[in-house]
Design an enzyme around this catalytic site. Structure first.
Site, short mmCIF file in Angstrom:
data_model
loop_
_atom_site.label_atom_id
_atom_site.label_comp_id
_atom_site.label_asym_id
_atom_site.label_seq_id
_atom_site.Cartn_x
_atom_site.Cartn_y
_atom_site.Cartn_z
N CYS A 1 13.45 -52.82 14.36
CA CYS A 1 14.13 -51.84 15.00
C CYS A 1 14.14 -52.07 16.74
O CYS A 1 14.64 -51.31 17.40
CB CYS A 1 13.60 -50.34 14.73
N CYS B 1 13.24 -48.68 8.50
CA CYS B 1 13.73 -49.98 7.68
C CYS B 1 12.76 -50.68 6.76
O CYS B 1 13.05 -51.74 6.32
CB CYS B 1 14.05 -51.03 9.00
N PRO C 1 -5.70 -37.56 26.44
CA PRO C 1 -4.88 -36.30 26.20
C PRO C 1 -3.69 -36.51 26.82
O PRO C 1 -3.28 -37.00 27.77
CB PRO C 1 -5.69 -35.23 26.61
N GLU C 2 -2.50 -36.43 25.96
CA GLU C 2 -1.11 -36.30 26.56
C GLU C 2 -0.73 -35.11 27.32
O GLU C 2 -1.51 -33.91 27.32
CB GLU C 2 0.16 -36.34 25.26
N CYS D 1 8.26 -51.45 15.94
CA CYS D 1 8.86 -52.11 14.61
C CYS D 1 9.57 -53.39 15.37
O CYS D 1 10.50 -53.00 16.19
CB CYS D 1 9.64 -51.25 14.05
N CYS E 1 7.78 -49.47 8.42
CA CYS E 1 8.61 -48.51 9.23
C CYS E 1 9.27 -47.47 8.60
O CYS E 1 9.99 -47.89 7.52
CB CYS E 1 9.65 -49.63 10.32
N LYS F 1 -1.98 -34.52 34.17
CA LYS F 1 -3.08 -34.18 33.30
C LYS F 1 -4.20 -33.47 33.98
O LYS F 1 -5.24 -33.48 33.43
CB LYS F 1 -3.32 -35.64 32.95
ZN ZN Z 1 12.03 -50.69 11.72
#
Ligand code: ZN
Length: 276
Positions: free
Chosen positions: A273, A251, A2-3, A270, A248, A55
Site C-alpha cells: 500500500c 490488502c 505520548p502523542e 505496508c 494489512c 508536548k
Molecule cells: Zn496493504
C-alpha cells in the site's frame, strides 16, 4: 512518547478539575520547584487555566507563575479525589498539586519548571515548536512549509520533528503515513507538496478524533474513525502500528517493521500500500 492528543486530553482533564480553584497544598521532589514554593508559596494561589502546547503541559497559577511539565516517554498526570488510592507507586510521584476537591499528581515527569509569562515566552523548547495540530487556529500551510524545508529527512522523521509541526508521536507517525499511502523512508524532497498537505490534514484529523469528548483511552485511528459501540478492542484500534507481520487491513500483505531515524524509532508500514 505520548502523542499530542494524550497531552491535550491530560490538559483538558486538569483544566476541568482545577481551573478556578485555590491550591491547598503543593509538594514536589524537584528542589528547584520546592525552592520557589518556599520563596513564593504555591498554596493559596488560584489555578487560572491548564493548557497543552505541543508536548508541554502548562498550569497557569495566579501571580504570574506557570508550572511547565513535559512528559517525555513515561510521564503522566493523574487526577484523584482526596483519599482515593493512587494508580501508581508513591516512589513515582514527582509533583502533587491539591485543591479541596481534587488532587493532581504528576508521575515520572522528567521536566518540570516554574516559569513566568515572560520566561515562558523565551523558553527555547516552546519557541521552537512548529504549528500545533490541535490548535484551533492551525494554519496547515505553515506546517506543510516547515516539513517541505526538511528535504533531506525521511518523511517519517520529519513528521516526528516537533519544530516542523507539534503533536505527532511515534504511533501516529506510522498511522498517518499508512492512511496517506506514503512510504515512510521517502526523502521529504521526493514527496509531492500535495502529499505533504494530505499527511498534515490526516494527522490533524486523527489527533482531533482522539481528543473528541467520549474518545476512550489509548489511541485509535482504525476503529477510532468509525467507533460505533463506544468500545475499542485494543487489537483493532490501529492500522499498522504494533502489527508487524500481521495482515494489512487493506490488502492482506504482512505489515513490515523497521527501526528508523536518529533515535531508532519503530516504523510500521505496508510495502504494497505504501510502495517506495
Ligand atoms: Zn496493504
Amino acid at each position: 512518547m505520548p502523542e499530542g492528543d494524550t497531552i491535550f486530553r491530560a490538559a483538558r482533564t486538569l483544566q476541568r478539575a482545577l481551573a478556578g480553584r485555590a491550591v491547598t497544598r503543593f509538594e514536589s521532589v524537584f528542589p528547584r520547584l520546592s525552592r520557589i514554593d518556599d520563596d513564593t508559596p504555591i498554596r493559596g494561589r488560584t489555578v487560572d487555566r491548564v493548557e497543552a502546547r505541543g508536548k508541554h503541559l502548562l498550569i497557569w497559577l495566579s501571580g504570574d507563575l506557570v508550572l511547565r511539565t513535559h512528559m517525555r516517554m513515561h510521564g503522566s498526570w493523574h487526577v484523584y479525589r482526596p483519599g482515593e488510592r493512587w494508580m501508581r507507586p508513591h516512589r513515582d510521584m514527582r509533583i502533587v498539586l491539591e485543591t479541596r476537591e481534587i488532587h493532581a499528581v504528576a508521575f515520572n515527569v522528567p521536566v518540570a519548571e516554574f516559569e513566568t509569562a515572560a520566561s515562558l515566552a523565551r523558553t527555547p523548547a516552546l519557541r521552537a515548536l512548529g504549528p500545533d495540530l490541535l490548535d484551533d487556529e492551525l494554519v496547515p500551510a505553515e506546517a506543510v512549509q516547515r516539513i517541505a524545508e526538511r528535504g533531506e529527512m525521511d518523511i517519517a522523521d520529519a513528521l516526528l520533528d516537533q519544530s516542523a509541526l507539534a503533536g505527532i508521536g511515534n504511533i501516529f507517525k506510522s498511522e498517518v503515513l499508512f492512511a496517506g499511502r506514503v512510504n515512510p523512508f521517502l526523502k521529504v524532497r521526493d514527496v509531492s507538496r500535495h502529499d505533504i498537505e494530505r499527511l498534515v490534514t490526516i494527522a490533524a484529523k486523527f489527533l482531533r478524533a482522539n481528543v473528541a469528548d467520549g474518545a476512550s483511552g489509548g489511541i485509535a485511528t482504525y476503529s477510532g474513525l468509525r467507533r460505533t459501540t463506544g468500545r475499542s478492542d485494543p487489537g483493532a484500534r490501529l492500522w499498522v502500528y504494533g502489527r508487524g507481520g500481521k495482515p494489512c487491513r487493506r490488502c492482506g500483505t504482512p505489515v513490515s517493521r523497521m527501526k528508523q531515524g536518529p533515535h531508532a524509532r519503530s516504523t510500521y508500514w505496508c510495502a504494497r500500500c505504501q510502495p517506495p
